[in-house]
Design a protein around this motif. Structure first.
Motif, mmCIF file in Angstrom:
data_model
loop_
_atom_site.group_PDB
_atom_site.id
_atom_site.type_symbol
_atom_site.label_atom_id
_atom_site.label_comp_id
_atom_site.label_asym_id
_atom_site.label_seq_id
_atom_site.Cartn_x
_atom_site.Cartn_y
_atom_site.Cartn_z
ATOM 1 N N SER A 14 1.042 -1.355 -0.088
ATOM 2 C CA SER A 14 0.098 0.092 0.076
ATOM 3 C C SER A 14 0.824 1.152 0.096
ATOM 4 C CB SER A 14 -0.899 -0.120 1.356
ATOM 5 O OG SER A 14 -1.883 -1.116 1.176
ATOM 6 N N VAL A 15 0.266 2.216 -0.400
ATOM 7 C CA VAL A 15 0.817 3.614 -0.364
ATOM 8 C C VAL A 15 0.035 4.398 0.718
ATOM 9 C CG1 VAL A 15 1.494 5.732 -1.345
ATOM 10 C CG2 VAL A 15 1.459 3.724 -2.960
ATOM 11 N N GLY A 20 -3.132 14.481 9.672
ATOM 12 C CA GLY A 20 -3.296 15.025 11.067
ATOM 13 C C GLY A 20 -4.902 15.777 11.354
ATOM 14 N N GLU A 21 -4.758 16.714 12.256
ATOM 15 C CA GLU A 21 -5.987 17.621 12.404
ATOM 16 C C GLU A 21 -6.237 18.319 11.334
ATOM 17 O OE1 GLU A 21 -5.372 19.988 15.788
ATOM 18 O OE2 GLU A 21 -5.001 18.343 17.424
ATOM 19 N N ASN A 22 -7.417 18.454 10.946
ATOM 20 C CA ASN A 22 -7.792 19.280 9.823
ATOM 21 C C ASN A 22 -7.719 18.704 8.445
ATOM 22 O OD1 ASN A 22 -9.268 21.393 11.640
ATOM 23 N ND2 ASN A 22 -7.255 22.389 11.644
ATOM 24 N N ASP A 23 -7.605 17.359 8.765
ATOM 25 C CA ASP A 23 -7.111 16.457 7.270
ATOM 26 C C ASP A 23 -5.886 17.062 6.602
ATOM 27 O OD1 ASP A 23 -9.508 14.984 7.630
ATOM 28 O OD2 ASP A 23 -10.562 16.381 6.428
ATOM 29 N N ASN A 24 -4.856 17.742 7.269
ATOM 30 C CA ASN A 24 -3.867 18.148 6.896
ATOM 31 C C ASN A 24 -2.720 16.947 6.901
ATOM 32 O OD1 ASN A 24 -4.451 20.596 6.437
ATOM 33 N ND2 ASN A 24 -4.095 21.190 8.647
ATOM 34 N N GLY A 28 4.512 11.870 4.474
ATOM 35 C CA GLY A 28 4.253 10.733 3.360
ATOM 36 C C GLY A 28 4.466 11.415 2.058
ATOM 37 N N PRO A 29 3.938 10.698 1.043
ATOM 38 C CA PRO A 29 3.440 9.298 0.954
ATOM 39 C C PRO A 29 4.700 8.569 1.383
ATOM 40 C CG PRO A 29 3.732 10.135 -1.166
ATOM 41 C CD PRO A 29 3.953 11.234 -0.348
ATOM 42 N N TRP A 30 4.501 7.279 1.962
ATOM 43 C CA TRP A 30 5.228 6.204 2.396
ATOM 44 C C TRP A 30 5.015 5.053 1.261
ATOM 45 C CZ3 TRP A 30 8.812 8.334 5.206
ATOM 46 C CH2 TRP A 30 8.475 9.311 6.165
ATOM 47 N N TYR A 31 6.163 4.630 0.821
ATOM 48 C CA TYR A 31 5.924 3.408 -0.231
ATOM 49 C C TYR A 31 6.602 2.112 0.128
ATOM 50 C CZ TYR A 31 5.109 7.346 -3.634
ATOM 51 O OH TYR A 31 4.329 8.291 -4.321
ATOM 52 N N THR A 32 7.396 2.323 1.259
ATOM 53 C CA THR A 32 8.169 1.120 1.707
ATOM 54 C C THR A 32 7.661 0.782 3.229
ATOM 55 O OG1 THR A 32 9.814 1.990 2.771
ATOM 56 C CG2 THR A 32 10.076 1.565 0.559
ATOM 57 N N LEU A 33 7.673 -0.491 3.643
ATOM 58 C CA LEU A 33 7.195 -0.960 5.015
ATOM 59 C C LEU A 33 8.022 -0.194 6.069
ATOM 60 C CD1 LEU A 33 5.182 -2.791 6.621
ATOM 61 C CD2 LEU A 33 6.911 -4.559 6.439
ATOM 62 N N GLN A 34 9.232 -0.271 5.770
ATOM 63 C CA GLN A 34 10.075 0.356 6.681
ATOM 64 C C GLN A 34 9.672 2.080 6.965
ATOM 65 O OE1 GLN A 34 11.938 -1.303 8.703
ATOM 66 N NE2 GLN A 34 11.172 -3.370 8.062
ATOM 67 N N GLY A 35 9.448 2.471 5.934
ATOM 68 C CA GLY A 35 9.182 3.920 6.002
ATOM 69 C C GLY A 35 7.983 4.322 6.690
ATOM 70 N N ILE A 36 6.857 3.316 6.491
ATOM 71 C CA ILE A 36 5.504 3.622 7.268
ATOM 72 C C ILE A 36 5.833 3.431 8.696
ATOM 73 C CG2 ILE A 36 3.233 2.720 7.469
ATOM 74 C CD1 ILE A 36 3.397 2.447 4.364
ATOM 75 N N LYS A 37 6.579 2.216 8.969
ATOM 76 C CA LYS A 37 6.778 1.951 10.350
ATOM 77 C C LYS A 37 7.421 2.998 11.222
ATOM 78 C CE LYS A 37 6.713 -3.189 10.236
ATOM 79 N NZ LYS A 37 7.661 -4.448 10.295
ATOM 80 N N LYS A 38 8.344 3.924 10.259
ATOM 81 C CA LYS A 38 8.926 5.020 11.315
ATOM 82 C C LYS A 38 8.088 6.442 11.087
ATOM 83 C CE LYS A 38 13.541 3.024 10.547
ATOM 84 N NZ LYS A 38 14.600 2.954 9.968
ATOM 85 N N ALA A 39 7.056 6.312 10.347
ATOM 86 C CA ALA A 39 6.430 7.406 10.233
ATOM 87 C C ALA A 39 5.704 8.106 11.483
ATOM 88 C CB ALA A 39 5.109 7.381 8.972
#
Length: 994
Positions: A14-15, A20-24, A28-39
């Motif tokens: 997935s991408v 955050g608040e107010n849909d800001n 991201g976007p994050w393309y790799t599993l390691q990137g998302i885990k640290k986001a």
């Protein structure tokens, strides 16, 4: 999908974007599993593993492949000439397709025939960029191997219409242009009746090179050779006149319009494609053709008209002209009119402008334009402007208006009254101004420039033109003559060049230190001189017709001078030194032969090429390479040469060993020879066959003895062998001699390659003396007139005669007469021992030399005695000690004795079971210069550069076999084999000095 194909394993992810608040968006976007885990600070980040890098098997859909035939320049696959459905294929599936069955032509539904231009692949899904283009001539033009693109692929073949020979589209486009002009007559204006005259012919002339007769362009002002042709051309007005007329004048204007259709072409640049190796591969551009239309509007030069009333009239026609110059035949030429129309006059009268002026129609203006090449873009109207060309066509098609006056004709055309004439008439309208005559009216070509004329610069030209008064005159006077002005000067300059050369006989140059700055001329050998008639003269850009070319046409002769005697190639004609020798102009190479009596040394060979117009006193006429200065009539050159002698014909004529006596002599103890010699090989001095058998060649070895029962013998140590050899050249002086440096090698009886060795011998005072050491003091002597040497009496007599005449030794001998000296020389001097050195070095002085040069058929200018001494024969002999001791080179026998309990005859250090090979290095010495040897038999650098020194040239064989078939490798200079284990002391009676 890249390179994914059906059945491949893929990983799905997935991408993710962090909101955050107010849909800001926070990150991201994050393309790799390691990137998302640290986001973010996830509570259970491992839960994310279910949404990333999910393993799956890809099952491809099928996508269509179609083959479309498209027309060149209209390559949209949706507007094709023809379309074929190939099939549906999965991604990655190999596809092989043959375009049009491999045929390079096809017909469309209208039966039009096309030929293939190229093919390429085009993805169906945008962006659609052609790829893998193959052009005509490529093996892959028809056979296409590929995989389908995501969404499908077009196989595109590009075709052009085949030319049907009827000008169809496939035959290429043709341009055209046409138009016309309309005219309007301007109102006339009345002028007064002035007196009009044209009585200055403005005569000019030229005397120039007649290119058509010469087949070459010259500028006679700058320079022209003799034996070329000039033309004389004079110009003046085609008639002269003077009159008084009343004048009516006007003009006719022309407005023109021309429509032109141009053929056009341009190229559409194509992007690079990815080649089989993954690298960009340039593609040829797509060629386009088309047409461009353009309309031109312009005006012609207005046409003048006029008519006149006559009061007084004189008209003159050309009679002849005369021109004068140094270069012309006889110094002048008369020019009579040729193709000349003299003026004609007739009279009457009439009026009214509408009846007087008749403009000429321009007619249809036809124009064939050239194709416009737009390069990498389609041409526009701004790319071409043919206004001047169209105007020139219209101008050339539009004549002057005809006019009609009261009546008067001039030059056969009616000007007034009821006759129409061009432009103007003599009465009552103005006679038109005369025109300059054409180039060949007063003309005379093929004026040959005599070959006896010397070169001369800027010769002056003069001339006169003559006019005759026509009988149709009113109050006329008489004939006229005028000078011809501005005639050019003429420069006569007959060119010759001289870029001569001589052969360099390097292959026979035996000099120890050759002079590479001089060509080698070898005594009693041919040499060739090359005297071309071509080469650089005056610069052609400044002097047309000259430059770098062949000038043989202008040569009287070619000559060469040698500061020494020569013969012609066949030796049928003797040419004394310092003689200018004529060489045929058309002969490039000439071969001469160098007599043996020419002194060795440095010389200059002189060349001169003589122009046909040269004065016969050649003094101060020469100029190096080319006679650029016309005061010279000869081109000269000179080449440095060196005359060099020879060192050759080494032969062994006798061996003192009893086993060899019958080989050389008719019976034991007899001085009479059988005529047997052992030569270096089977060739003469220059490699021609000598005629001897292979048996009688060096080195003398087992198998060289032809007698029955002696096939396995060499020479026993202690016995000498006699030899002689020859030299040519300046080797007849008192300090001239020969140096021979022996070397020694040992080889086993079974053959092989000899190894260099040292030799020792014993004396009464010393046990072991090394040959070549300071202790080696044995002296060797040679007797020239030895009983068994058999030196011919004639040689001795000739030698004595020369020494008597030239050596200035008579006072030392009591001033004998010549016969007394010759007897003394024969009976005593030649039977004395002559020291020659020792075992390690031989120096043969003049006492061991005789003269054997030619004595007959000597030209009268040549000193017969000098010719006789030009070839010398040297006599010598050599032997090894009776009991030599052979050791490997550089062996320290003293150290060996110290470490092995002494040294005696049977010590194993000594080599016995084999042969000692004697090797000679032979050099000639001039004037006693031992440190500067003259010629080399073997070590001649220049001959060795040509891969064959004199030893080799005489047939030396490096590989030989003995009578048992054992193979021996020889070195150049190897002369004899001695038995290492057999001595002269073994014989019952020895005739050796040790």
């Amino acid at each position: 999908m890249g390179e994914v194909k059906d059945g491949d394993e893929v990983f799905l992810s997935s991408v993710m974007i962090s909101i955050g608040e107010n849909d800001n968006k926070r990150s991201g976007p994050w393309y790799t599993l390691q990137g998302i885990k640290k986001a973010e600070g996830w509570a259970h980040e491992d839960d994310l593993d279910d949404y990333f890098d999910v393993r799956a098997i890809y099952h491809s859909a099928k996508y269509p492949v179609k083959h479309v035939y498209v027309k060149e320049g209209k390559q949209n696959p949706k507007n094709s000439l023809k379309e074929e459905d190939v099939d549906d294929f999965k991604l990655g599936q190999d596809i092989r397709f043959l375009i049009n069955g491999g045929n390079d032509t096809f017909k469309d539904k209208n039966n039009k025939e096309y030929t293939i231009v190229k093919s390429y692949l085009l993805p169906m899904r945008p962006p659609s960029t052609p790829k893998f283009e193959q052009l005509l001539g490529s093996k892959s033009l028809f056979e296409r191997n590929f995989t389908v693109d995501l969404g499908g692929t077009y196989i595109v073949s590009v075709w052009k219409e085949k030319c049907d020979g009827k000008g169809g589209e496939g035959c290429g486009s043709q341009g055209e242009g046409s138009g016309d002009c309309t005219y309007s007559i301007g109102p006339p204006r009345q002028v007064a009746a002035p007196k009009t005259e044209y009585m200055d012919p403005g005569a000019t002339g030229v005397i120039q090179a007649d290119n058509s007769a010469n087949d070459r362009h010259f500028d006679a002002v700058r320079a022209i050779p003799t034996s070329e042709n000039l033309y004389a051309n004079a110009w003046g007005m085609n008639y002269l006149f003077q009159h008084t007329f009343g004048n009516m004048q006007g003009e006719v204007r022309y407005v023109c319009k021309v429509n032109v259709t141009y053929p056009t072409k341009w190229e559409e640049k194509q992007p690079d494609i990815t080649g089989p190796d993954g690298q960009p591969e340039p593609q040829d551009p797509i060629e386009h053709t088309g047409t461009l239309k353009k309309t031109y509007n312009f005006e012609l030069t207005p046409r003048q008209y006029a008519y006149w009333q006559i009061n007084q009239l004189e008209v003159y026609e050309i009679d002849q002209a005369e021109m004068r110059n140094y270069a012309l035949p006889g110094g002048k030429v008369t020019l009579y009119p040729d193709g000349y129309d003299p003026p004609a006059v007739d009279l009457n009268d009439s009026t009214d402008v509408e009846d007087h002026v008749y403009p000429k129609e321009t007619g249809t203006i036809s124009f064939t334009p050239e194709e416009i090449d737009g390069g990498e873009r389609e041409p526009t109207a701004a790319d071409v402007d043919d206004t001047e060309a169209l105007k020139a066509i219209a101008e050339s098609q539009t004549g002057d208006a005809d006019v009609q006056n009261d009546y008067l004709s001039f030059n056969g055309k009616t000007i007034m009254d009821d006759a129409q004439v061009s432009k103007s008439g003599p009465t009552p309208s103005q006679i038109p101004a005369p025109e300059r005559i054409g180039d060949r009216v007063l003309y005379e070509g093929r004026q040959f420039i005599s070959s006896i004329l010397l070169n001369k610069a800027n010769t002056i030209s003069t001339g006169t033109i003559y006019y005759s008064l026509l009988p149709e005159n009113v109050n006329g006077s008489s004939d006229k003559e005028y000078p011809i002005n501005g005639i050019n000067t003429v420069t006569v300059h007959t060119p010759v060049v001289n870029y001569s050369s001589v052969t360099d006989d390097q292959a026979h140059n035996q000099k120890t230190i050759p002079n590479e700055q001089r060509a080698a001329f070898i005594l009693e050998r041919p040499f060739t001189v090359t005297i071309p008639t071509s080469g650089q003269h005056l610069n052609e850009w400044a002097y047309p017709g000259y430059g770098n070319r062949d000038y043989a046409k202008y040569y009287r002769t070619k000559q060469v001078l040698f500061p020494f005697d020569v013969y012609n190639e066949n030796r049928t004609q003797f040419i004394p030194k310092s003689t200018w020798i004529d060489i045929p102009v058309d002969q490039l190479d000439t071969t001469f032969y160098l007599p043996v009596w020419v002194d060795e040394g440095d010389y200059q060979v002189y060349f001169r090429n003589i122009a046909e117009n040269a004065p016969y006193d050649y003094t101060n006429q020469g100029e190096p390479n080319a006679n650029l200065n016309l005061i010279h009539h000869i081109a000269t050159d000179e080449k440095p040469v060196e005359v060099i002698g020879r060192l050759y014909d080494f032969e062994i004529t006798d061996i003192a060993d009893y086993n060899w006596e019958s080989v050389f002599r008719t019976r034991p103890g007899s001085p009479e020879l059988r005529g047997i010699s052992y030569w270096i090989g089977q060739k003469k001095i220059d490699g021609d066959p000598r005629g001897n058998k292979d048996t009688f060649t060096l080195s003398i070895r087992p198998g060289s003895n032809p007698l029955t029962g002696y096939k396995n013998i060499a020479i026993k140590t202690g016995y000498h062998f006699k030899f002689d050899f020859k030299t040519k050249g300046n080797m007849f002086g008192k300090l001239d001699g020969i140096r021979i440096t022996p070397k020694f090698y040992f080889v086993g009886k079974k053959g092989g390659t000899p190894q260099e060795v040292d030799l020792y011998y014993k004396t009464n005072n010393r046990q072991f003396v090394k040959i070549g050491s300071n202790d080696d003091q044995v002296k060797r002597y040679v007797i020239l007139n030895d009983r068994l040497r058999n030196v011919p009496t004639e040689e001795l007599k000739d030698t004595a005669s020369y020494k008597y005449d030239k050596y200035n030794i008579l006072s030392q001998l009591g001033n004998p007469t010549k016969p007394q000296y010759e007897k003394l020389y024969f009976d005593k001097l030649t039977k004395q021992k002559t020291p020659v050195g020792g075992y390690s070095l031989l120096l043969f002085p003049e006492q061991l030399r005789t003269f054997i040069g030619p004595k007959t058929e000597i030209p009268p200018s040549v000193d017969v005695q000098r010719a006789n001494v030009a070839i010398q024969k040297w006599y010598g002999e050599y032997s090894l000690p009776a009991n030599p001791y052979v050791v490997t080179l550089s062996t320290n026998i003293a150290e060996y004795g110290r470490t092995h309990g002494g040294l005696d005859d049977k010590s194993p250090i000594f080599l016995r079971d084999g042969y000692i090979v004697v090797n000679f290095n032979i050099e000639s010495i001039q004037e006693g210069k031992l440190n500067d040897p003259h010629l080399q038999y073997i070590k001649a650098p220049m001959m060795n550069k040509w891969k064959e020194n004199q030893w080799q040239m005489e047939g030396f064989q490096s590989t030989v076999r003995d009578s048992f078939g054992n193979q021996f490798e020889l070195k150049q200079g190897d002369v004899v084999f001695y038995h290492a284990d057999k001595s002269s002391r073994d014989d019952f009676s020895s005739q050796v000095p040790h």
